[in-house]
Structure formats: C-alpha cells, structure tokens
Design a protein around this motif. Structure first.
Motif, mmCIF file in Angstrom:
data_model
loop_
_atom_site.group_PDB
_atom_site.id
_atom_site.type_symbol
_atom_site.label_atom_id
_atom_site.label_comp_id
_atom_site.label_asym_id
_atom_site.label_seq_id
_atom_site.Cartn_x
_atom_site.Cartn_y
_atom_site.Cartn_z
ATOM 1 N N HIS A 90 1.101 -4.839 -7.855
ATOM 2 C CA HIS A 90 -0.341 -5.108 -7.772
ATOM 3 C C HIS A 90 -0.731 -5.917 -6.548
ATOM 4 O O HIS A 90 -0.003 -6.806 -6.119
ATOM 5 N N MET A 91 -1.936 -5.635 -6.061
ATOM 6 C CA MET A 91 -2.510 -6.384 -4.957
ATOM 7 C C MET A 91 -3.322 -7.562 -5.508
ATOM 8 O O MET A 91 -4.179 -7.363 -6.364
ATOM 9 N N ARG A 132 2.154 1.886 -3.510
ATOM 10 C CA ARG A 132 1.089 2.294 -4.427
ATOM 11 C C ARG A 132 0.480 3.654 -4.031
ATOM 12 O O ARG A 132 0.360 4.545 -4.858
ATOM 13 N N SER A 173 2.264 2.557 -8.943
ATOM 14 C CA SER A 173 1.108 1.659 -9.058
ATOM 15 C C SER A 173 1.397 0.406 -9.878
ATOM 16 O O SER A 173 0.501 -0.396 -10.113
ATOM 17 N N GLY A 174 2.651 0.221 -10.287
ATOM 18 C CA GLY A 174 2.968 -0.986 -11.064
ATOM 19 C C GLY A 174 2.883 -2.263 -10.246
ATOM 20 O O GLY A 174 2.630 -3.334 -10.777
ATOM 21 N N ASP A 208 0.825 -1.205 0.000
ATOM 22 C CA ASP A 208 0.000 0.000 0.000
ATOM 23 C C ASP A 208 0.863 1.261 0.000
ATOM 24 O O ASP A 208 0.516 2.267 -0.618
ATOM 25 N N ILE A 252 8.727 -2.998 -10.409
ATOM 26 C CA ILE A 252 8.620 -3.101 -11.862
ATOM 27 C C ILE A 252 9.018 -1.800 -12.556
ATOM 28 O O ILE A 252 9.582 -1.821 -13.657
ATOM 29 N N GLU A 253 8.760 -0.688 -11.910
ATOM 30 C CA GLU A 253 9.061 0.605 -12.539
ATOM 31 C C GLU A 253 10.562 0.788 -12.756
ATOM 32 O O GLU A 253 10.968 1.636 -13.562
#
Lengths: 798, 161
Positions: free
Chosen positions: B39-40, B30, B36-37, B27, B77-78
């Motif tokens: 993921h939940m 994100r 935001s790359g 969290d 990931i970014e």
C-alpha cells in the motif's frame, strides 16, 4: 490482555473472544481499497494547488498542458462552477460557495484550482507543471480572533463577515450559581489544528454509464448523505448515483468526507465519457483535502465551592473552520451532548463561535468536537483542584454523577443512560497501582528530573442523535438518524446480513454476524455480512458518531428477531401449538410439552421457501427481514429553552498516564498509560480494546505532536509526515486497560459506543500529566499540542 | 518517457514488466505486476505502509525505483501465506490477537515483523519496537500489534522446538 472470562456476560456469542472476520483479508493483502478496484479504460486525475493563501485567479492557460500527449482534458474551477451547484454546509450559508475547485479566488495555500485528466497519473502530474495561472495575491486571513474582531479582509466577501456561526445558549441559573459560589476563576485553553490523518489518503473513482444513466462511485468514504450530496451537486436524481459500499476504507476516524473530490471526478467522468480515478497524494491530502479538524480557543469561567464542587460553567469557544466550513461548525454542537462531562454541574452558558480563515477546510474528527471540549472541562477541574490545593482525583470524585443518579439529565437536556464513574476511576487507579506510581514520580523528581501523572475522565456520547444540527440551523428539522440492516436466511439455511455503509476498521461485519448469531443462536462464523450499494441498500446515516454498535447492532438484532418470530409462527402452525408453548433452541423449535415433536432449522427453512401449503395463511414466503432502528430517546426537536436529548448512550473512561520530561529538550516520554473504560456490553472484546487503545495513541498524538501549522503569511507548513508528526511505536507505551460494564438500558444488548473515548480523554489526561510535571517549577501549559519546542521554550522562559 | 523491461523475482517467482525509469518499486508492484497488497501511504518514506522485503531486508518500496530491483529478490504480503492459502504463523497471530483494524498499514507491518522473526524468534519488546518503529499505524496504538508479534514468536519457538 482481556480474556473471554473477564467479560462475564450471559451471552453465548457476544462478549466472547472471536476472531474478526475482516482480518483474514487484511493479513493476506486482499483488502479491497478504492485503488484496488480495477475499471476498464480508467483515466487518472491530478490537481493543481494554489501557491497563495489568498489570491484572485485572473486567468488560467492550459494550452501547453492540453498539448501534452496522453492528456485528455483540463478543467478549471470556473468551468466546474458553471456545471455543479455549491457543496453542502451544515450551517445555512448561501453566500459561502464551496466548489470542488477554487472559482475566481483561491482561499488557502494548497486549494485546488485546476484538474488534469490523463492516461496515467504520471502524465497528469507532468501536465500540471505546464498550466499557467495568473494570480493576484491578497493579504491572507490567518488569525481567527483577528479575523473575527478586525475583519480587514474577508475570506468570502459575499458573506460580508468572517463569522460563520455564533450561538448563545444558557441552560440553568448560570448567573445565580456564579453569585452563590465560593469561588470562580477564568482560564484559556487552546486545542491545535490536527486531524486523524489516516494512512490511506482519500481516493475516489467514478464511472458514468450513459446507457443506464448511472454514476457508479467507489470511494474511501465515511460520510452521511453522501449519495444525496453527490447527486445534488451534479444535478442528478439520487437514483442515478450508485455508491459501491464494499470498498475497504484505510482508516478514517471521521475525516473521509470527500464530497468535493467525488463531485469533481463525477463531473470529469460524465464530461469525458471515461471512468476517472483521483487518489490524493500525501501533500494533496494534508494541504488541500479540506479535512482538518477543530482548531479551537476556549475562554471559560468556572464557579465552585470550598469543597471543590463545581456548580456552573461559562464557555466561549472560538473555532477556526478554515476556508470552507462543510459540516465542521457542527463540531461545536455535538459537545452539547456532554457539555458538563461526567460531572454534576448545575448550569452552563455556552457561546460557540465558528470563524472562517484562509486555511484548508474542516471536517468532523473522531468525537466531533468532544475531544477539545473534554480537554477544556478537564482543565477546569484541574484548575479548581490547584486553586483549592485539593487532590485532582478527589475533586473529580466529588463532582462525578453517582451511580444511583442515572438516568441523569444534564443542564442542556440530555439524559445520560447509565454509568458508574466512581468505580471505573477506582479500577484505573488500581490498575495503575496509583500509590506506587506517585512514589515513582516523586523518585524521578528527587533525581532532578520532571515527572508527572495525568488524571483524565471523559464521556463518550454514542448512538448519534444529531439534534444539535437543528440548534445550529433551524432549517434542519430532522429528528431521526436511523440505521438499517437486512437479515436473510436463504433456501439452504445460510444467513446473510446486509449493511448499508462502508467500514473503515471498526469490524462491522463481525458486529452484525455476532449479534445475529446471538439472537438466532447460530454460529456467527457461518454468517456472511455484505455491504449493499446505495441503490439496493437500506436507510443509513453512515458509520459516524460512535453509533454502529448501538444503531447497526440494534438494526441487526431487530431484523434477527423478526426472522425468529417468523420461524416460531411457522412452527406454531405446523406443530399446532401456540408460540408461547414452544421453545427455540439453536434454530430448532420444540413443543415444550413433548420435545420429541420438533422442527429443525432446515425443516423450517424448507417450509418457508418450498412449502407454501405448510405456511400460516397469508404469510409471505421466504425468510428475510429488514429492521430500521431509530435512535433511542430520539425523535424530539429542542424545546423553547434549547434543551434536547442528544446522543442516547454515554460511555465513560478514566485515563492515567505517567510521563517524564527531559528538562534539557522538553521531550515528553510517556512511560505508562492506564485506561479503565465502560462501554456497556462489549460485543467483541478485541475490537473494543483495539479502538480504545488506538484512540489513546491518537490522543497522545494530538496532545504532543500533531499540528497542521500555518505561518503568519498563511503558508502551510505541515505537508509531510516529517512536519506533521504522528506517534510511532516509540511514542506510545504498551497501554494497560481495565474494563467495567454498566449495560445501557436503551440498546439491544446493553452496548454503547467505544470508538472515540480513548481519543476524547487522552489529550486532557496528557495535558494533566505534563502540567503535573511542570508544577514544581510553577509553570503551566494550556495549549495543544505540547510539542517539544513548546515545552523547551516554556522551560527556558521564552 | 521510454520504458525499460525489468526482470526480477517476486515471492520466489520470476516476473518481468516494463516501467519508466522514474517509476517507484511500489507503483511497479501494484500497477504493472498487479500485486495490490502493498500500500501507498506517504510516498516519502515515513509511514512504512509500502514496506517489502528486498534481498532479505525490509525496505520502503516508495523510496526505491523499479529499475533498481532488476534481477533482485522482492517479497511482498502476497508471498506470506502458503500455496494452499493457509495463513503463515505471523498472519495467523495478527488475526488471533487482532493486530490491526482497517488493514491498510498491515501489509507493511507484517513484512517488517516477518523480517524480524526470520532473524530472531525470541525478540524482546524492545526488538519488536525497533522492527516496527518505521511503520505508522493510526488504528491500533500498537499494543495489539506487539501482542501479535509476541504471539507469533512464541508459536514459532514452539514449532521449532
């Protein structure tokens, strides 16, 4: 791995290896899922689940929750029921009222009874703990057969029965065929309650804009008539509901149908005047999302002759749709499209029954019920083979529709478009080195272990002509399931395709770009594809029903051809030659008699946009075209015998898994999995291969692991990924696939659907493999999933 | 609940933000840092969608609190693509072999594969399975993911030789 050469088509773009345009944003973490769409002043919702499977809600006290700092409001089911109309079921069920939150009565453990809106999700969840609900627990309805035959309790008392739907269909001379057959046998199989369980849960955010009377909705959605259902429930005109479709959907495979979630946040956003987001947490998703799949018991009788030829089937299918049917019962209807599978069975009696119980509601799952039905049909074939002591493959060969029999009309009135089932089965056997596989199996058996080879065939109806809706509800006199696409060439010659729906991994942008590129002879990598919102968009039935290759592909092709026709008309006018004497090549148009006389793509576009004086008289300027594709062969309601053309295109798969079972624990190890498939012309080889193999993995899950279990007390037992087990890379072998191409005569480029077949065939093939392994012990298993404990119990005789 | 300031290194850059002690690293990445790359998926450590690299090791960011990342190094990931946006060898291989469909598990899958390939550019299929054994993918059935990682390893070997 598939290679471009292996597809051997005459197309320049279609069937060729091409990088998938969507993949770039996903490998860089730039996918835009609903949780990634920022909104100013966004508030967050959390829902309170019922701990009881069946209970009257006597009162709800939210005072303490409302007093918590950061809480904006608490809404109960009673309040929502006052302000929204009940959600849509496919079946006509005026007294089965379904609301976003439970009203007066909670009907399953996990059903949402209240929702909190707060500044952030933490506060919203803290507030849930402060809500006091006074319940009066009641005995739950859990067993579907008991619910039907002995309705001591009613899930929906106003409905008066737990029966949601019963159909009685007879197609062909069933009794005569049974009387004339050498043999008949009866069997029972059960398909367990599972679903597709995407890694992204369902999420939605809504923003009411009072200045323009518009509800903006971003959702992780895959649902036909979504905008209409939201508008109806909220009492808004559809022109006030804008669904933004350029939201990436993190997997769906049918289940992302969150109308109840959307109506809830739509209501909250309007009530509180703020944008509201609700993202299911995993437990919300598993226990209360109303997204379970079929849960089906079949009682079947099969009539057959000494040679293994099957002549008739009687099928009774009892499906547990949970507390809220939604479109779930239609999953008993879709399989009518391939009710005899790929076989030349002369007649069928079909008795589908949908029953309501105190469990989370049902949604369409990949294949819309065809998976369970195919499992039943393939079980019938294996029963026949075993009864006659014939080879399972040989029995299939004797019953397969032959390649020279297409189009083939099945007993329920659907014509299968094309196929060559014998050849595809042969390709599977060849890829599997079947004789060697049998030797391997026998060697494993000789070492004292259990090993089995599965054989499964299946049809994948595609194109989505949902005429079964009328068979189940005559009020739904609907005979088109169209799809639209717009192609626009802008003033600089760039091409933009517009589609009308979201996408959830099927690569629709690549599909449209490839087909438009093929038809206009332009590079697909230069073609942009966007998703229109529901106000600026096009007619659509959403990306369900294995239909987008057929329907969106057809729409894209139709629009591209209109553009091409317009370019030819402009060229004919300016070159002063009839269209029949012109050649179109790569977007340039030549005078066939004198190719030095030509107009290039750029020149033609320039005329269309800037030179009205050079356009044919009366031609609309610009270069844009919309095509709305009607389902091939669709358009007719069922006849007086309930015969009707359902889906237009039929893909075929042959599955050969090889398994070993640990005799001590019952654990099934899938050593090999071979599939041969024919979905007509492949638009993109990597996409097709991915969906086929992904479907196989999903089918292995449904066969061996996945089950939404409920206790006899109605409590939900599968709320985590430790309880609801999905296959990891350790449970799925490296799948080998072979392709065959029998083009469909009905579609723009011969394509058929490919998103479901892996899943439709794999459970049946896995059951065949496990039963082959158990055969030396004289044991059989007829219920999915065949979990380790189920097999262990069977081996231990308990 | 009171917030604490957390300073950490994300993809080689020093970043900081405020979080309640109960906030997960997922969290925090994100919602606080705007990355935001990641993921939940399940929020209980099974699906692997939220995998990031913590101090060189792949971890589930839903099982780690943001406060535990204080002064530590996180990769997401970014951080895989080049500064100019060019895809890394691994990203490009996933794209080339279509090792994904909906893209939702992909960031976690890539981070697990990234951790593997840093250690071993000649992985066996068994090594690959071990590396992504904690990442659930519902779309692909893993076959094209294995193809992608094999392809990336092959290309990395070619580059280094």
């Amino acid at each position: 791995m598939s290679t471009p050469e292996s597809h051997g088509s005459n197309y320049h773009q279609i069937s060729r290896k091409r990088r998938i345009v969507e993949d770039k944003r996903f490998v860089t973490g730039q996918g835009k899922y609903v949780q990634d769409v920022p909104l100013p002043n966004l508030k967050h919702a959390a829902v309170l689940p019922s701990p009881y499977p069946r209970a009257r809600i006597k009162s709800i006290n939210a005072e303490a929750a409302l007093a918590l700092e950061g809480v904006i409001g608490v809404v109960t089911g009673a309040e929502i029921a006052e302000h929204v109309t009940p959600l849509y079921h496919g079946i006509d069920l005026p007294n089965v009222r379904w609301y976003p939150l439970a009203n007066e009565m909670a009907r399953y453990a996990g059903e949402w009874v209240a929702v909190v809106v707060a500044e952030d999700r933490f506060i919203a969840e803290d507030a849930l703990d402060l809500i006091e609900v006074d319940y009066e627990p009641l005995d739950p309805v859990v067993d579907p057969e008991k619910a039907l035959n002995d309705p001591s309790a009613l899930v929906h008392p106003d409905h008066g029965t737990n029966l949601i739907f019963e159909g009685n269909f007879t197609w062909g001379p069933v009794e005569g065929d049974f009387a004339a057959a050498d043999h008949n046998l009866s069997f029972r199989v059960r398909w367990g309650r599972s679903s597709t369980v995407p890694i992204e849960t369902f999420g939605v955010q809504a923003q009411w804009e009072p200045g323009i009377d518009t509800l903006n909705v971003w959702a992780s959605i895959q649902m036909p008539n979504y905008q209409e259902q939201i508008a109806t429930a909220l009492g808004l005109p559809t022109s006030s509901v804008r669904v933004l479709q350029d939201v990436d959907v993190g997997g769906s495979y049918g289940v992302k149908r969150g109308v109840k979630h959307t109506v809830m946040v739509g209501y909250l956003s309007r009530k509180y005047g703020v944008p509201v987001r609700f993202i299911e947490d995993r437990l919300n998703n598993m226990s209360g999302g109303d997204n379970h799949g079929p849960d089906r018991i079949f009682y079947s009788d099969v009539a057959f002759n000494d040679d293994g030829v099957i002549t008739s089937l009687k099928i009774k299918a009892i499906d547990d749709c949970g507390a809220y049917p939604g479109r779930g019962p239609f999953q008993l209807g879709k399989p009518i499209a391939a009710i005899v599978g790929p076989y030349r069975i002369n007649s069928v009696q079909y008795n589908p029954i949908s029953v309501t119980t105190n469990k989370s509601g049902q949604v369409p799952v990949r294949g819309m019920g065809q998976g369970p039905t195919n499992f039943m049909i393939e079980s019938a074939v294996d029963h026949v083979a075993r009864h006659l002591d014939l080879d399972r493959i040989e029995v299939r060969r004797r019953n397969f529709i032959r390649a020279d029999e297409f189009p083939y009309e099945n007993p329920s009135g659907t014509k299968y478009d094309s196929g060559d089932y014998h050849t595809v089965m042969d390709k599977a056997l060849e890829l599997a080195s079947y004789d060697d596989l049998v030797k391997r199996r026998d060697e494993v058996r000789a070492s004292g272990k259990l090993a089995g080879i599965g054989v499964g065939a299946c049809l994948e109806p595609s194109g989505g002509n949902n005429m079964f809706e009328y068979l189940f509800n005559p009020k739904l006199e609907i005979s088109t399931f169209m799809e639209g696409c717009q192609v626009r060439v802008d003033a600089t010659g760039q091409i933009v395709g517009t589609m009308a729906t979201t996408t959830s991994g099927q690569g629709h942008e690549t599909l449209v770009a490839t087909i438009v590129g093929e038809d206009l002879e332009r590079d697909p990598d230069d073609i942009r594809v966007v998703h229109a919102d529901s106000l600026s968009g096009l007619p659509t039935r959403s990306p369900i029903a294995s239909r987008m290759a057929v329907m969106l592909g057809g729409a894209a092709s139709g629009a591209a051809k209109k553009i091409k026709d317009k370019l030819l008309a402009i060229a004919a006018h300016n070159l002063e030659k009839p269209v029949s004497e012109l050649d179109y090549e790569g977007g340039d148009i030549f005078d066939r008699a004198d190719p030095s006389r030509k107009l290039t793509w750029s020149q033609l576009v320039h005329i269309a946009y800037r030179q009205y004086h050079n356009l044919p008289e009366g031609m609309e300027p610009g270069l844009q075209a919309i095509h709305v594709e009607q389902v091939p062969l669709g358009g007719q309601l069922p006849d007086e015998n309930n015969k009707v053309q359902l889906y237009p295109c039929f893909s075929f798969q042959a599955h050969i898994p090889f398994v070993e079972i640990d005799p001590g624990t019952g654990k099934v190890i899938v050593h090999d999995y071979i599939i041969a498939h024919d979905c007509g012309t492949v638009i993109n080889p990597d996409i097709v291969r991915g969906m086929i193999i992904g479907g196989v993995a999903h089918g292995i899950g449904a066969a061996l692991y996945e089950k939404f279990a409920y206790g006899e007390d109605g409590q939900f037992l599968s709320g985590t990924f430790v309880d609801y087990v999905m296959p990891s890379v350790f449970e799925v072998p490296y799948v080998k696939d072979a392709e065959h191409c029998t083009p469909s005569p009905l579609t723009s480029h011969g394509q058929k659907g490919s998103g479901e077949g892996g899943y439709l065939g794999a459970p049946a093939a896995m059951a065949s493999a496990v039963n082959d392994a158990l055969q030396p012990l004289g044991l059989t298993i007829n219920e999915l999933p065949m979990r380790m404990t189920d097999i262990e119990n069977l081996l231990n005789g308990s | 609940m009171s917030r604490r300031d957390i300073s950490l290194t994300v993809n080689g850059k020093a970043l900081s933000g405020a979080a309640e002690p109960r906030m997960t690293l997922l969290d925090f990445l994100r919602d606080v840092l705007g990355l935001s790359g990641t993921h939940m998926g399940c929020e209980h450590g099974v699906c692997g969608a939220c995998t990031v690299i913590h101090e060189g090791q792949p971890v589930r960011s839903c099982l780690m609190l943001a406060v535990q990342a204080e002064r530590q190094s996180i990769e997401t990931i970014e951080g895989l693509a080049g500064e100019d946006g060019s895809l890394s060898v691994l990203q490009d291989a996933f794209r080339d072999a279509h090792g994904l469909q909906c893209g939702y598990c992909t960031p976690g899958m890539l981070m697990s594969a990234e951790a593997l390939l840093r250690e071993n550019t000649s992985p066996t299929d068994e090594n690959i399975r071990e590396a992504i054994g904690g990442n659930i993918c519902r779309c692909t059935g893993y076959t094209q993911i294995i193809d992608s990682i094999r392809l990336a390893a092959e290309r990395l070997r070619e580059t280094s030789s």
